[in-house]
Write an enzyme that holds these catalytic residues in place. Structure first.
Site, PDB file in Angstrom:
ATOM      1  N   PRO A 177      71.977 -46.735   0.997  1.00 39.40           N
ATOM      2  CA  PRO A 177      71.958 -47.320  -0.446  1.00 39.40           C
ATOM      3  C   PRO A 177      72.998 -48.509  -0.996  1.00 39.40           C
ATOM      4  CG  PRO A 177      72.888 -45.236  -0.586  1.00 39.40           C
ATOM      5  CD  PRO A 177      72.644 -45.600   1.106  1.00 39.40           C
ATOM      6  N   MET A 178      72.670 -49.490  -1.436  1.00 42.84           N
ATOM      7  CA  MET A 178      73.426 -50.869  -1.942  1.00 42.84           C
ATOM      8  C   MET A 178      73.124 -51.097  -3.216  1.00 42.84           C
ATOM      9  SD  MET A 178      73.732 -52.934   1.861  1.00 42.84           S
ATOM     10  CE  MET A 178      72.001 -52.598   2.114  1.00 42.84           C
ATOM     11  N   THR A 179      73.940 -51.296  -4.089  1.00 40.75           N
ATOM     12  CA  THR A 179      73.681 -51.921  -5.365  1.00 40.75           C
ATOM     13  C   THR A 179      73.589 -53.279  -5.327  1.00 40.75           C
ATOM     14  OG1 THR A 179      75.038 -50.249  -6.647  1.00 40.75           O
ATOM     15  CG2 THR A 179      74.713 -52.239  -7.742  1.00 40.75           C
ATOM     16  N   GLN A 208      68.316 -43.150  -4.119  1.00 34.32           N
ATOM     17  CA  GLN A 208      69.496 -42.483  -4.535  1.00 34.32           C
ATOM     18  C   GLN A 208      69.790 -42.220  -5.971  1.00 34.32           C
ATOM     19  OE1 GLN A 208      73.504 -44.563  -4.270  1.00 34.32           O
ATOM     20  NE2 GLN A 208      73.678 -43.200  -2.595  1.00 34.32           N
ATOM     21  N   GLY A 224      76.840 -38.262  -3.842  1.00 33.31           N
ATOM     22  CA  GLY A 224      77.917 -37.503  -4.170  1.00 33.31           C
ATOM     23  C   GLY A 224      79.209 -37.967  -3.557  1.00 33.31           C
ATOM     24  N   ALA A 225      79.239 -39.406  -3.589  1.00 30.75           N
ATOM     25  CA  ALA A 225      80.118 -40.223  -2.607  1.00 30.75           C
ATOM     26  C   ALA A 225      80.973 -41.167  -3.920  1.00 30.75           C
ATOM     27  CB  ALA A 225      79.628 -40.786  -1.681  1.00 30.75           C
ATOM     28  N   TYR A 256      81.793 -41.390  -7.815  1.00 25.41           N
ATOM     29  CA  TYR A 256      81.051 -41.379  -9.016  1.00 25.41           C
ATOM     30  C   TYR A 256      80.890 -39.773  -9.465  1.00 25.41           C
ATOM     31  CZ  TYR A 256      80.001 -45.976  -7.924  1.00 25.41           C
ATOM     32  OH  TYR A 256      80.014 -47.332  -7.737  1.00 25.41           O
ATOM     33  N   ARG A 304      74.528 -37.688  -0.309  1.00 25.32           N
ATOM     34  CA  ARG A 304      75.470 -38.406   0.193  1.00 25.32           C
ATOM     35  C   ARG A 304      77.086 -38.039  -0.012  1.00 25.32           C
ATOM     36  NH1 ARG A 304      76.872 -44.919   0.520  1.00 25.32           N
ATOM     37  NH2 ARG A 304      76.584 -45.153   2.913  1.00 25.32           N
ATOM     38  N   GLY A 335      85.215 -49.677   2.457  1.00 24.85           N
ATOM     39  CA  GLY A 335      86.322 -50.554   1.939  1.00 24.85           C
ATOM     40  C   GLY A 335      86.727 -51.609   3.232  1.00 24.85           C
TER      41      GLY A 335
END
Length: 361
Positions: A26-28, A101, A176-177, A180, A227, A291
Site C-alpha cells: 500500500p502506498m498513499t 487497506q 496497524g503500522a 497510525y 500490516r 524511512g
C-alpha cells in the site's frame, strides 16, 4: 541464464490463488477526487500493476474521523463504494487480485483536513508535521478517546470492510503500522491510558484485537489481513517492548485464521524471525524500512523467502515499474521513480510510467 526465484511460484492465499509471491504494498498517492472518491486514473494505475500476485491498495479511511491526509479515498459512503467498483473491476479484468487497506489516522490528522479534531488513545501529539489542504502543519494534540468511545473506532474497520467487499475488493488489510491509530494503541510512547486499553501489553493490544475481530466477524478471516511495523517509532509512536508486544498480539490473532500478517522490516531481523516462528499462517514481509532510501529488489525478496516469508511486498519499486513482476523474473534493472510526483496529483508520475521492459533490459 537467469536463475529462477521462488518469487515466481504460485501461492494459495486462503483460497485465493496467487500466480506469484509478489505483493504490491500500500502506498498513499493523493489522487482521490473530492469527498474521497476513487477516479478513472486510479483504475488505470492499479490495473497496470495487476500482474502482482496481490495488490494492497493505498490507505483508505474507514470514516471521516479516520482520514489522515487530504486527497485520499474513503470507504464510508455509498458514493465512495460506487467509485471503487470500476477500480476493482479493472484489476480483475486484467487478471489481478486486490485488497483494500483500511487506514485510520488517529492523531495523525488535522482539523483543516476533516473538519473534525483528531482522536487518539492519549492526548499526546504525533511527532512532526502533518499534511493539510494548505500545506504542512504541526500535528495537533488529539482528543483522548473515552473508554466507551473506543469500541466505535474499532468497529469503523468492520463497517469499511463490509463496504470494501461490496465494492469488489477481494479482502481488506487493516493498517496497524507506521504510527497510525492501531499503532498508537500498541505503543507505550503514545498510549498512556490507565483503563482496559492501556498500561500492560495485554491492554495495549486490545484495540488491535477488537478491530481485527470485528472485521473477521464482518467479512471472514480469509478476507482479512493486518500490516504491522514492530519498533518503527514512526510519528513518535515509540515502542520499548516490541518483541513482547507483537508476540502477544500474534498469539491473540492466531485463532482468527487470518489471510495473512504483513510485517515491515522496522526492527532487528532476529525479532522478525521470532515473529515468523510464532505466526502459524501466511506471512508477508516488506523487506525495506519505510524511512530507507533503498528500494526492495529480488535479492532482498529471496533473502526473506529463505527466512520463512511466504510473500514479499514491494512499495516504491511498483510506482515506476508497472511491469515489476516481469523485471524481477528476468532480474532486469528496476527503473527509478520521480519522488516529486508521489503526492503531486494528476497523471504525471502516476499512470505514465512505461509498462514494458526497455530494449536494453
Amino acid at each position: 541464464m537467469t536463475t529462477p526465484s521462488p518469487l515466481h511460484t504460485s501461492y494459495d492465499l486462503a483460497g485465493l490463488t496467487l500466480p506469484n509471491r509478489v505483493v504490491m504494498a500500500p502506498m498513499t498517492r493523493v489522487r482521490a477526487a473530492a469527498d474521497g472518491l476513487a477516479t478513472p486514473s486510479m483504475a488505470t494505475y492499479y490495473a497496470q500493476r495487476a500482474t502482482a500476485g496481490l495488490i494492497v491498495s493505498e490507505g483508505v479511511q474507514p470514516s471521516l474521523q479516520g482520514q489522515s491526509n487530504p486527497g485520499t479515498p474513503g470507504l464510508h459512503t455509498d458514493e465512495q463504494v460506487a467509485s471503487w467498483r470500476p477500480v476493482t473491476d479493472a484489476v480483475h479484468a486484467n487478471g489481478g487480485r486486490i485488497f483494500a487497506q483500511l487506514m485510520h489516522g488517529g492523531r495523525v490528522s488535522h482539523p483543516d483536513t476533516t473538519g473534525l479534531h483528531p482522536v487518539g488513545p492519549s492526548a499526546i501529539p504525533a511527532t512532526g508535521q502533518v499534511f493539510t489542504p494548505t500545506g504542512m502543519a504541526d500535528a495537533p494534540v488529539p482528543r483522548e478517546l473515552a473508554t466507551d468511545e473506543v469500541p466505535a473506532e474499532a468497529s469503523s474497520y468492520a463497517d469499511a470492510a463490509t463496504r470494501a467487499v461490496d465494492a469488489g475488493f477481494d479482502g481488506v488489510e487493516l493498517h496497524g503500522a507506521n504510527g497510525y491509530l492501531i499503532t498508537q494503541f500498541l505503543a507505550s510512547g503514545s498510549n498512556r491510558r490507565t483503563d482496559r486499553y492501556g498500561g500492560s501489553v495485554a491492554n495495549r493490544i486490545r484495540f488491535a484485537v477488537e478491530a481485527v475481530s470485528g472485521v473477521v466477524d464482518a467479512v471472514g478471516g480469509r478476507r482479512t489481513g493486518i500490516r504491522l511495523s514492530p519498533g518503527s517509532g514512526i510519528w513518535g509512536a515509540e515502542e520499548t517492548d516490541a518483541r513482547e508486544t507483537y508476540l502477544a498480539l500474534l498469539a491473540e490473532l492466531a485463532p482468527l485464521d487470518l489471510a495473512y500478517v504483513h510485517l515491515e522490516a522496522t526492527t532487528d531481523e532476529d525479532v522478525l524471525v521470532d515473529l515468523r516462528r510464532a505466526w502459524p499462517g501466511t506471512l508477508v514481509v516488506n523487506p525495506v524500512h519505510p524511512g530507507s532510501p533503498k528500494q526492495a529488489d529480488r535479492e532482498a525478496a529471496d533473502h526473506w523467502l529463505g527466512l520463512g516469508a511466504d510473500l514479499v511486498s514491494f512499495g516504491r519499486a511498483f510506482i515506476s515499474n508497472p511491469d515489476l513482476v516481469e523485471r524481477l523474473r528476468v532480474n532486469a534493472p528496476i527503473a527509478p521513480f520521480d519522488q516529486a510526483t508521489w503526492y503531486a496529483g494528476g497523471d504525471r508520475g502516476y499512470v505514465d510510467y512505461p509498462t514494458h521492459l526497455p530494449e536494453t533490459a
